[in-house]
Design an enzyme around this catalytic site. Structure first.
Site, PDB file in Angstrom:
ATOM      1  N   CYS A 153      30.840   7.767  -6.051  1.00 40.19           N
ATOM      2  CA  CYS A 153      31.571   7.176  -7.168  1.00 40.19           C
ATOM      3  C   CYS A 153      31.688   8.263  -8.242  1.00 40.19           C
ATOM      4  O   CYS A 153      30.696   8.691  -8.827  1.00 40.19           O
ATOM      5  CB  CYS A 153      30.821   5.951  -7.683  1.00 40.19           C
ATOM      6  SG  CYS A 153      31.625   5.165  -9.087  1.00 40.19           S
ATOM      7  N   GLU A 202      27.979  11.256 -15.099  1.00 43.61           N
ATOM      8  CA  GLU A 202      27.178  10.726 -13.996  1.00 43.61           C
ATOM      9  C   GLU A 202      28.028  10.488 -12.756  1.00 43.61           C
ATOM     10  O   GLU A 202      29.203  10.127 -12.851  1.00 43.61           O
ATOM     11  CB  GLU A 202      26.520   9.415 -14.437  1.00 43.61           C
ATOM     12  CG  GLU A 202      25.501   9.653 -15.531  1.00 43.61           C
ATOM     13  CD  GLU A 202      24.961   8.381 -16.143  1.00 43.61           C
ATOM     14  OE1 GLU A 202      23.950   8.471 -16.863  1.00 43.61           O
ATOM     15  OE2 GLU A 202      25.529   7.305 -15.936  1.00 43.61           O
ATOM     16  N   CYS A 234      28.078  -0.838 -11.666  1.00 44.66           N
ATOM     17  CA  CYS A 234      29.364  -0.868 -12.353  1.00 44.66           C
ATOM     18  C   CYS A 234      29.211  -1.138 -13.849  1.00 44.66           C
ATOM     19  O   CYS A 234      28.508  -2.059 -14.244  1.00 44.66           O
ATOM     20  CB  CYS A 234      30.225  -1.990 -11.785  1.00 44.66           C
ATOM     21  SG  CYS A 234      30.939  -1.569 -10.226  1.00 44.66           S
ATOM     22  N   CYS A 237      35.114   7.769 -22.388  1.00 44.38           N
ATOM     23  CA  CYS A 237      36.396   7.108 -22.132  1.00 44.38           C
ATOM     24  C   CYS A 237      36.976   6.633 -23.444  1.00 44.38           C
ATOM     25  O   CYS A 237      36.240   6.249 -24.346  1.00 44.38           O
ATOM     26  CB  CYS A 237      36.187   5.915 -21.198  1.00 44.38           C
ATOM     27  SG  CYS A 237      37.741   5.153 -20.680  1.00 44.38           S
ATOM     28  N   CYS A 272      31.966  -2.407 -21.300  1.00 42.89           N
ATOM     29  CA  CYS A 272      31.617  -1.191 -20.554  1.00 42.89           C
ATOM     30  C   CYS A 272      30.806  -0.215 -21.410  1.00 42.89           C
ATOM     31  O   CYS A 272      31.192   0.102 -22.536  1.00 42.89           O
ATOM     32  CB  CYS A 272      32.914  -0.538 -20.072  1.00 42.89           C
ATOM     33  SG  CYS A 272      32.682   1.076 -19.354  1.00 42.89           S
ATOM     34  N   CYS A 332      37.114  -0.709 -23.261  1.00 41.21           N
ATOM     35  CA  CYS A 332      36.892  -2.049 -22.679  1.00 41.21           C
ATOM     36  C   CYS A 332      35.562  -2.576 -23.224  1.00 41.21           C
ATOM     37  O   CYS A 332      34.568  -1.860 -23.235  1.00 41.21           O
ATOM     38  CB  CYS A 332      36.856  -1.981 -21.154  1.00 41.21           C
ATOM     39  SG  CYS A 332      38.349  -1.251 -20.458  1.00 41.21           S
TER      40      CYS A 332
END
Ligand code: SF4
Length: 361
Positions: free
Chosen positions: A122, A101, A347, A129, A136, A133
């Protein structure tokens, strides 16, 4: 037959090649040396999608190039528009069935929706990933591969707002410094005269602190740096961000202190506010102590709740008090406006799945 078909479709992408690499390609293909610059102009300034559109190359040269190469631009398959104008694009990747995205965040003239005064893209750097974290959505989905420079640059060129973009932040899916070879190549294209010719001041790369490549980034690029900090206490940060174990924040800050951020180049620290976990005066004071002497800014971010998560966002009062305390300690502290929350573009919410199930390739 099967093998031949695979060979025919597996062309190398020109997009993402640096000028030096294009010069090597031109030499291999028997083209004059100046053809490399012409190809770069077509790719990065005139935004062509086909080699055949590079009309100042001879027909023979185009035919020779097309045998082994393609432009290699990826087009988005879906776009969602938020009520605040933010747009989220879904791009297919070279990994079948996996999507990434990209978010375009507009700012309007006079705050109205009259015309876009500033548009920030962005960008994602990986398919998922591996950093894990805890807060997230991207981290939750696991890691499925690195994006190539061509896929990173397609996130600029493939947007309807491509010509309106004023800034870029590498804050989408993935950890940019975990894919440094492709991200650095993309940064070179974005900032070089022969590429997009953007000033490095228009680009910010965000990292959770991948130390070895942070040094490369600081040495080899002049783009701004953003560091995801989120908690000033090592043990608590480690519980939130496993990276703390491999590359402690203290070491990251020690490295940052070796570079000059008092001039054109900026460093900022991202701090997501979690209710009762990192939002009291004790944390603000520790944060101010930790960053003492680094000319920087802190960006506070409201946590956007993700499903089945124990974390809650801090109250507006707690955020305001935290901000005021840091300001009093002499650190410029801003609260990042939440954009695109209704389309899961804010975010920490990017997960490469759009709002409805995309068609598979
Ligand atoms: Fe990866 Fe960034 Fe999410 Fe951490 S916050 S899991 S580094 S995408």
């Amino acid at each position: 037959m099967q093998k031949l078909a695979e060979y025919v479709t597996m062309k190398e992408k020109l997009l993402g090649k640096t000028l030096t690499e294009l010069q090597q390609i031109a030499a291999q293909e028997g083209l004059p040396a100046f053809a490399a610059k012409q190809i770069a102009q077509w790719l990065y300034q005139k935004h062509v999608t086909e080699i055949d559109a590079m009309t100042n190359l001879s027909k023979t040269a185009r035919a020779a190039l097309s045998e082994r190469y393609e432009v290699g631009r990826t087009a988005p398959v879906e776009v969602f528009t938020s009520k605040d104008g933010t747009r989220k694009y879904l791009f297919p990747t070279d990994v079948p069935g996996k999507y990434i995205e990209t978010v375009m965040i507009p700012e309007y003239e006079d705050g109205s929706e009259g015309g876009i005064a500033r548009a920030t893209v962005c960008v994602s750097s990986q398919i998922g990933c591996k950093m894990g974290c805890r807060f997230c959505m991207t981290g939750r989905g696991g890691f499925h591969g690195h994006l190539s420079a061509a896929e990173i640059l397609s996130q600029f060129l493939g947007l309807e707002e491509a010509d309106l973009l004023t800034n870029a932040v590498f804050m989408g899916m993935g950890e940019p410094l975990d894919n440094w070879s492709e991200v650095s190549r993309a940064l070179e294209v974005i900032t070089a005269d022969w590429g997009f010719a953007w000033s490095p001041k228009r680009v910010t790369v965000s990292t959770i602190g991948v130390l070895p490549n942070l040094r490369h980034f600081l040495d080899e690029s002049r783009c701004h740096l953003a560091v995801s900090l989120h908690n000033p206490f090592p043990k608590e940060r480690e519980a939130l961000m496993p990276v703390q174990k491999a590359w402690p924040l203290q070491d990251v800050l020690a490295l940052i202190r070796q570079y000059d951020f008092s001039g054109q180049r900026r460093v900022s620290f991202e701090y997501t506010m979690f209710d009762g976990m990192n939002d009291t005066p004790r944390y603000a004071d520790a944060l101010a102590r930790l960053l003492r002497g680094i000319p920087c800014r802190i960006n506070l971010i409201r946590f956007h709740a993700i499903p089945d998560s124990p974390f809650r966002t801090s109250s507006p009062e707690a955020i305001a008090a935290f901000q005021a305390r840091l300001q009093k300690a002499g650190i410029t502290t801003t609260l990042r406006a939440s954009r695109g929350e209704d389309i899961l573009a804010a975010c920490g919410l990017l997960a490469g799945r759009g709002l409805k199930k995309p068609e598979t390739k």
